[in-house]
Scaffold this active site. Structure first.
Site, mmCIF file in Angstrom:
data_model
loop_
_atom_site.group_PDB
_atom_site.id
_atom_site.type_symbol
_atom_site.label_atom_id
_atom_site.label_comp_id
_atom_site.label_asym_id
_atom_site.label_seq_id
_atom_site.Cartn_x
_atom_site.Cartn_y
_atom_site.Cartn_z
ATOM 1 C CB ALA A 12 -0.927 -0.023 1.219
ATOM 2 N NE ARG A 23 -0.835 10.457 -9.935
ATOM 3 C CZ ARG A 23 -1.039 9.206 -9.560
ATOM 4 N NH1 ARG A 23 -1.034 8.245 -10.464
ATOM 5 N NH2 ARG A 23 -1.246 8.913 -8.307
ATOM 6 C CD GLU A 34 7.165 -6.879 -1.735
ATOM 7 O OE1 GLU A 34 6.823 -5.799 -1.247
ATOM 8 O OE2 GLU A 34 7.379 -7.914 -1.049
ATOM 9 C CB CYS A 44 -8.299 -4.762 3.714
ATOM 10 S SG CYS A 44 -6.962 -3.589 3.974
ATOM 11 C CB VAL A 81 16.417 -3.175 0.323
ATOM 12 C CG1 VAL A 81 17.470 -2.186 0.801
ATOM 13 C CG2 VAL A 81 15.877 -2.771 -1.039
ATOM 14 C CG ASP A 283 0.946 -1.349 8.284
ATOM 15 O OD1 ASP A 283 0.294 -0.284 8.203
ATOM 16 O OD2 ASP A 283 0.415 -2.471 8.247
ATOM 17 C CG ASN A 305 -3.463 3.268 0.092
ATOM 18 O OD1 ASN A 305 -2.999 3.124 -1.031
ATOM 19 N ND2 ASN A 305 -3.996 2.271 0.766
ATOM 20 C CE1 TYR A 426 -36.372 10.313 9.779
ATOM 21 C CE2 TYR A 426 -37.408 12.398 9.168
ATOM 22 C CZ TYR A 426 -37.510 11.063 9.559
ATOM 23 O OH TYR A 426 -38.746 10.497 9.711
ATOM 24 C CD1 TRP A 434 -35.570 13.183 17.881
ATOM 25 C CD2 TRP A 434 -33.680 14.344 18.136
ATOM 26 N NE1 TRP A 434 -35.911 14.439 18.301
ATOM 27 C CE2 TRP A 434 -34.770 15.179 18.474
ATOM 28 C CE3 TRP A 434 -32.387 14.877 18.216
ATOM 29 C CZ2 TRP A 434 -34.606 16.499 18.896
ATOM 30 C CZ3 TRP A 434 -32.216 16.185 18.641
ATOM 31 C CH2 TRP A 434 -33.312 16.985 18.967
HETATM 32 P P1 FAD Z 1 2.831 -4.057 3.985
HETATM 33 O O1 FAD Z 1 1.478 -4.363 3.440
HETATM 34 O O2 FAD Z 1 3.319 -4.834 5.151
HETATM 35 O O3 FAD Z 1 3.877 -4.163 2.803
HETATM 36 C C1 FAD Z 1 5.248 -4.034 3.019
HETATM 37 C C2 FAD Z 1 5.984 -4.781 1.932
HETATM 38 O O4 FAD Z 1 7.364 -4.523 2.077
HETATM 39 C C3 FAD Z 1 5.827 -6.303 2.037
HETATM 40 O O5 FAD Z 1 5.307 -6.815 0.834
HETATM 41 C C4 FAD Z 1 7.219 -6.815 2.317
HETATM 42 O O6 FAD Z 1 7.499 -8.035 1.655
HETATM 43 C C5 FAD Z 1 8.075 -5.690 1.755
HETATM 44 N N1 FAD Z 1 9.399 -5.612 2.385
HETATM 45 C C6 FAD Z 1 9.683 -5.567 3.712
HETATM 46 N N2 FAD Z 1 11.013 -5.467 3.908
HETATM 47 C C7 FAD Z 1 11.583 -5.464 2.681
HETATM 48 C C8 FAD Z 1 12.932 -5.378 2.235
HETATM 49 N N3 FAD Z 1 13.938 -5.266 3.092
HETATM 50 N N4 FAD Z 1 13.176 -5.411 0.893
HETATM 51 C C9 FAD Z 1 12.148 -5.509 -0.005
HETATM 52 N N5 FAD Z 1 10.843 -5.591 0.381
HETATM 53 C C10 FAD Z 1 10.560 -5.548 1.705
HETATM 54 N N6 FAD Z 1 -6.296 -1.998 7.007
HETATM 55 C C11 FAD Z 1 -7.387 -1.189 6.947
HETATM 56 O O7 FAD Z 1 -7.223 0.042 6.917
HETATM 57 N N7 FAD Z 1 -8.644 -1.717 6.893
HETATM 58 C C12 FAD Z 1 -8.876 -3.059 6.886
HETATM 59 O O8 FAD Z 1 -10.030 -3.507 6.812
HETATM 60 C C13 FAD Z 1 -7.756 -3.924 6.969
HETATM 61 N N8 FAD Z 1 -7.918 -5.272 6.975
HETATM 62 C C14 FAD Z 1 -6.827 -6.077 6.957
HETATM 63 C C15 FAD Z 1 -7.025 -7.455 6.895
HETATM 64 C C16 FAD Z 1 -5.943 -8.317 6.854
HETATM 65 C C17 FAD Z 1 -6.164 -9.789 6.787
HETATM 66 C C18 FAD Z 1 -4.617 -7.778 6.867
HETATM 67 C C19 FAD Z 1 -3.432 -8.678 6.803
HETATM 68 C C20 FAD Z 1 -4.424 -6.412 6.944
HETATM 69 C C21 FAD Z 1 -5.526 -5.551 6.989
HETATM 70 N N9 FAD Z 1 -5.349 -4.168 7.051
HETATM 71 C C22 FAD Z 1 -6.450 -3.342 7.018
HETATM 72 C C23 FAD Z 1 -4.013 -3.569 7.171
HETATM 73 C C24 FAD Z 1 -3.416 -3.195 5.837
HETATM 74 O O9 FAD Z 1 -3.403 -4.306 4.987
HETATM 75 C C25 FAD Z 1 -1.999 -2.689 6.060
HETATM 76 O O10 FAD Z 1 -2.082 -1.562 6.898
HETATM 77 C C26 FAD Z 1 -1.299 -2.310 4.775
HETATM 78 O O11 FAD Z 1 -1.075 -3.431 3.972
HETATM 79 C C27 FAD Z 1 0.042 -1.647 5.074
HETATM 80 O O12 FAD Z 1 0.719 -1.401 3.889
HETATM 81 P P2 FAD Z 1 2.289 -1.187 3.866
HETATM 82 O O13 FAD Z 1 2.645 -0.968 2.434
HETATM 83 O O14 FAD Z 1 2.682 -0.150 4.843
HETATM 84 O O15 FAD Z 1 2.921 -2.527 4.426
#
Ligand code: FAD
Length: 446
Positions: A12, A23, A34, A44, A81, A283, A305, A426, A434
């Site tokens: 994300a 862009r 990745e 999600c 990385v 995250d 995002n 409403y 209400w």
């Molecule tokens: P990640 O999705 O963890 O992606 C990080 C990527 O970095 C990974 O693919 C990993 O392989 C890669 N990476 C890590 N270290 C390295 C490295 N050294 N070199 C190369 N690549 C690397 N959020 C909501 O807001 N609403 C929801 O309803 C919700 N439901 C969810 C349900 C589930 C089952 C799960 C698992 C998550 C849910 N989430 C939800 C959370 C959401 O999916 C995460 O917050 C989001 O994916 C975070 O994105 P990110 O890119 O920060 O991290």
């Protein structure tokens, strides 16, 4: 030399950053590394993919590497990385498939390494049938396991969001479900006790058994057969760990990136880290919590995002800021929508607030309208000023729209008196005259 942006992590935050950067500056060279086999997917949706609501996993993928290439972003899958040199402005990359390592220079870098599930170091953790659900790969593996072995008893360890969502999925697939949670309470840090009780009632009504205990080992011959706990033994042929996630910060920390008090990467409102030209998003990073006024770790796709977009804009030479979060989440637990925003009572009290709380029950539609169902609204209010500090809502349809009103109120520091004045929509098929939020505000104002 062309300006070069490197993004580490392709879900994300990383893909938002990469797409946005191109862009903002179409002359920028953008590389995404990745380590896994997929990019740009909606984790999600995984519980609903596994439940069968979504027929094809490819529907969860927003953009493929080929589509990104057409946008001018080059994605390298299976590339990890391994080190970051902030002085030379290079990263070391390991191509996992080819088994080779190389260096790449950057002018700007976005760390979007995400988070990983907390895995307790217990015997038998590696047994087939024991899962954590984080990546698309893990989701597909879980789906294949269910298809191949037709498990009948699922054990969920921990009571987090994913555990609750997967309890529903497993039940819908016909499995018996037990949730083993150390505290015996689902969604413990994010809901007040009285609101949590409503969620637990629904889980119990749907056949989910909630047990206060903790696992000590996973056992079985070729695959999982039982979970041994502190107080007993639970037969089960599939187990899911849902005891939280940890930010992936090892790489950043080793390079000298400062972590915040939550253990995730500290950034400013431009998503800059302490290192020059190094940004972090998603995250792996913390966010400023607008209500508490402190950094918080609330890892969510919605925030990832937005932060990715801000990091990408700034890394490409543009200007954007991330204003912070109020901690808004919504999830489905069978027939209930469960939503929260801001601070719980305990969180507010820990920050020194004296709070007044209100929990009301109303109906989501006009009470006489077919399909009207109960909705519960809880408000947490600062006793001294009347300012809204948090809200929790549980019920059927209409929960998400109402938590979003409360989230907006938190962004603008509204008081209960302000809430009482809101001109909310409403008509009988959508709301009572209400609205439940106004009912809650009126009660809180007393
Ligand atoms: P990640 O999705 O963890 O992606 C990080 C990527 O970095 C990974 O693919 C990993 O392989 C890669 N990476 C890590 N270290 C390295 C490295 N050294 N070199 C190369 N690549 C690397 N959020 C909501 O807001 N609403 C929801 O309803 C919700 N439901 C969810 C349900 C589930 C089952 C799960 C698992 C998550 C849910 N989430 C939800 C959370 C959401 O999916 C995460 O917050 C989001 O994916 C975070 O994105 P990110 O890119 O920060 O991290």
């Amino acid at each position: 030399m062309t300006q070069q942006l490197i993004v580490i992590g392709g879900v994300a935050a990383g893909m938002s950053a990469a797409a946005r950067a191109r862009r903002i500056n179409p002359n920028l060279t953008v590389f995404v590394y990745e380590q896994g086999p997929h990019i740009s997917y909606g984790a999600c949706g995984l519980p609903y993919l596994i439940a069968g609501d979504i027929a094809d996993y490819r529907a969860l993928i927003a953009r493929t590497p080929e589509q990104m290439a057409r946008q001018g972003v080059t994605v390298y899958l299976h590339h990890q990385v391994t080190t970051l040199d902030p002085v030379a402005r290079t990263v070391t990359v390991r191509d996992r498939q080819a088994g080779r390592t190389f260096e790449q220079r950057y002018d700007a870098l976005v760390i979007a390494t995400g988070a990983s599930p907390v895995l307790p170091p217990l015997p038998g953790l590696e047994l087939p049938g024991v899962f954590a659900l984080r990546s698309l790969e893990e989701g597909l593996a879980l789906q294949r396991f269910i298809a191949a072995h037709q498990p009948r008893r699922a054990i969920i360890l921990g009571g987090g969001y994913i555990g609750v969502e997967m309890a529903e999925t497993f039940r819908r697939l016909g499995l018996a479900v037990q949730m083993i949670i150390r505290s015996g309470q689902v969604l413990r840090p994010v809901l007040d006790d009285d609101v949590r009780a409503l969620v637990e009632q629904e889980l119990t009504r749907q056949g989910v058994e909630i047990i206060a205990d903790e696992p000590v080992a996973f056992e079985g011959r070729d695959r999982l057969e039982r979970v041994v706990t502190r107080d007993g033994v639970y037969p089960g042929d599939i187990a899911l760990l849902s005891i939280g996630v940890r930010p992936n910060v090892t790489l950043a920390q080793a390079a000298g990136v400062t972590l915040g008090p939550t253990g995730a990467i500290a950034t400013d409102d431009h998503m800059r880290t302490n290192l020059p030209a190094v940004y972090a998003a998603g995250d792996c990073a913390e966010a400023f919590h607008i209500v508490s006024g402190r950094p918080a770790y609330v890892p969510l796709g919605s925030t990832a995002n937005k932060q990715g977009r801000v990091a990408g804009t700034n890394a490409a030479g543009g200007e954007a800021t991330f204003g912070g979060i109020v901690g808004t989440t919504v999830l489905r637990a069978f027939d209930l929508a469960v939503a929260r925003t801001g601070l719980t009572t305990a969180q507010a009290q820990a920050l020194g607030y004296t709070v007044q709380t209100t929990l009301i029950e109303a109906t989501n539609l006009a009470h006489y309208f077919p399909g009207a169902t109960p909705i519960h609204v809880k408000l947490v209010v600062d006793d001294a000023t009347g300012r809204l500090l948090g809200g929790q809502i549980v019920g059927g349809e209409g929960v998400a729209k109402r938590i979003d009103v409360l989230a907006t109120a938190l962004h603008h520091r509204l008081t209960v008196a302000d809430l009482q004045q809101l001109d909310l929509s409403y008509a009988p098929p959508f709301a009572p005259v209400w609205d439940p939020l106004l009912v809650a505000a009126n009660v809180a104002a007393k």
